[in-house]
Write an enzyme that holds these catalytic residues in place. Structure first.
Site, PDB file in Angstrom:
ATOM      1  N   SER A   1       0.830  -1.201   0.000  1.00 27.12           N
ATOM      2  CA  SER A   1       0.000   0.000   0.000  1.00 27.12           C
ATOM      3  C   SER A   1       0.872   1.263   0.000  1.00 27.12           C
ATOM      4  O   SER A   1       1.689   1.443  -0.908  1.00 27.12           O
ATOM      5  CB  SER A   1      -0.969  -0.044   1.185  1.00 27.12           C
ATOM      6  OG  SER A   1      -2.016   0.884   1.016  1.00 27.12           O
TER       7      SER A   1
ATOM      8  N   ASP B   1      -9.645  -5.075  -5.016  1.00 26.42           N
ATOM      9  CA  ASP B   1      -9.012  -3.887  -4.462  1.00 26.42           C
ATOM     10  C   ASP B   1      -9.168  -2.708  -5.418  1.00 26.42           C
ATOM     11  O   ASP B   1      -8.902  -2.838  -6.617  1.00 26.42           O
ATOM     12  CB  ASP B   1      -7.522  -4.186  -4.235  1.00 26.42           C
ATOM     13  CG  ASP B   1      -6.760  -3.055  -3.566  1.00 26.42           C
ATOM     14  OD1 ASP B   1      -7.395  -2.084  -3.109  1.00 26.42           O
ATOM     15  OD2 ASP B   1      -5.524  -3.163  -3.487  1.00 26.42           O
TER      16      ASP B   1
ATOM     17  N   HIS C   1      -7.951  -5.450  -0.497  1.00 28.88           N
ATOM     18  CA  HIS C   1      -6.707  -4.759  -0.180  1.00 28.88           C
ATOM     19  C   HIS C   1      -6.016  -5.376   1.045  1.00 28.88           C
ATOM     20  O   HIS C   1      -6.653  -5.601   2.075  1.00 28.88           O
ATOM     21  CB  HIS C   1      -7.008  -3.270   0.066  1.00 28.88           C
ATOM     22  CG  HIS C   1      -5.813  -2.398   0.148  1.00 28.88           C
ATOM     23  ND1 HIS C   1      -4.914  -2.263  -0.883  1.00 28.88           N
ATOM     24  CD2 HIS C   1      -5.345  -1.597   1.156  1.00 28.88           C
ATOM     25  CE1 HIS C   1      -3.958  -1.417  -0.528  1.00 28.88           C
ATOM     26  NE2 HIS C   1      -4.195  -1.012   0.707  1.00 28.88           N
TER      27      HIS C   1
END
Length: 319
Positions: free
Chosen positions: A164, A259, A291
């Site tokens: 991320s 995601d 995610h």
């Protein structure tokens, strides 16, 4: 009459973070921490080290069960996720993931505990991460003070890994390596897990979830108030004039089918492959997943498969 909660807030990201009028920050998740230890199941050892006492920059180090100074291992420098705002290198999710990856790949790891926004807005996290990378590199000679790095690391096999926002940092650190070099270290590759990238214009199916895209873009500007916006090269790497100067020769991008950031991962892979960079970029997609699913459900089949793929990537050119 007391002010309402809404009147007391100046920023709110539901289930994530709030900032009050007095400047105080409420992190609604990612606050748990665990100490370093020797893991009883894998034998992986960890410890915390201070890199810069003036800024409180630190890192958590990991070595496998049977480190051998006569058989030095690849090193990964890990950058945790959390939108630049939450989580730390001491978070249980990251601590447990690094233990699993170090055990699976038989490598050494440095998990960087960079300072977080909004108290320390970007580019602080980038600068902290670069300071940590240079600190790691200083151990390629006898000058470094951390024995785990001096004794057990093969500095010709270094990788940047992140998820991320941490994947965003990993990419930008590789750009700095390509631009400035890193004495004593060969950055072989990087792994970008569900990278937090963006852009002004939606790409692929991103436009079908505009609420999610608005949240993502808003969080970026919140973390980096002086940013030029969603097409800032730090956030939209394709806009970077140095994109093709990435300082490694292979990249693995991991995406998840459900995601929002999936499209940006595929877009990054496509554009990097056409940029003239000259390295090899691969992509791995986990079907049916969202995610950073691997952090929250590490024993599921897709998480186990991804762990094995990342471990292989870190070792595939190592004798």
């Amino acid at each position: 009459m007391a002010s309402s909660t809404a009147e007391e807030l100046i920023h709110e990201f539901p289930y994530f973070l709030r900032v009050n009028k007095d400047g105080s920050v409420q992190r609604l998740t990612g606050n748990d921490i665990v100490p370093p230890s020797t893991n009883p199941d894998t034998g992986v050892q960890s410890k915390d080290v201070v890199i810069d006492p003036e800024t409180d920059l630190s890192a958590r180090l990991y070595i496998p069960k049977t480190p051998n100074p006569n058989h030095k291992r690849p090193l990964l420098v890990y950058f945790h996720g959390g939108g630049f705002c939450i989580e730390t290198a001491s978070s249980p999710t990251y601590h447990n993931y690094l233990i699993s990856l170090v055990a699976e790949a038989n490598i050494v790891a440095v998990s960087v505990d960079y300072r977080r926004a909004p108290e320390h807005p970007l580019p602080v996290a980038y600068d902290d991460s670069w300071a940590a990378v240079k600190w790691v590199a200083s151990h390629s000679t006898s000058n470094g003070g951390e024995v785990w790095l001096r004794h057990y690391v093969d500095f010709d096999h270094v990788f940047f890994v992140g998820d991320s926002a941490g994947a965003n940092i990993a990419h930008n650190m590789a750009i700095r390596v390509g631009s400035y070099g890193l004495d004593g270290v060969k950055l072989v590759g990087m792994v970008l897990i569900h990278p937090y990238f963006g852009g002004k214009d939606p790409t692929g199916s991103e436009g079908t979830n505009m609420m999610g895209k608005v949240f993502s873009d808003k969080l970026w500007v919140f973390a980096h108030p002086s940013s030029s916006g969603s097409d800032d090269p730090l956030f939209n790497p394709v806009m970077d004039s140095n994109f093709s100067n990435l300082g490694c020769n292979k990249v693995l991008v991991c995406v998840a089918e459900k995601d929002l950031l999936r499209e940006r991962g595929w877009y990054y892979k496509e554009k990097l492959g056409k940029s003239g960079w000259g390295g090899v970029v691969e992509i791995m997609e986990a079907m049916g997943e969202n995610h950073v699913f691997h952090l929250f459900n590490p024993t599921c089949d897709n998480a186990v498969t991804m762990l094995g793929r990342v471990a292989s990537f870190l070792n595939e050119d190592k004798a």
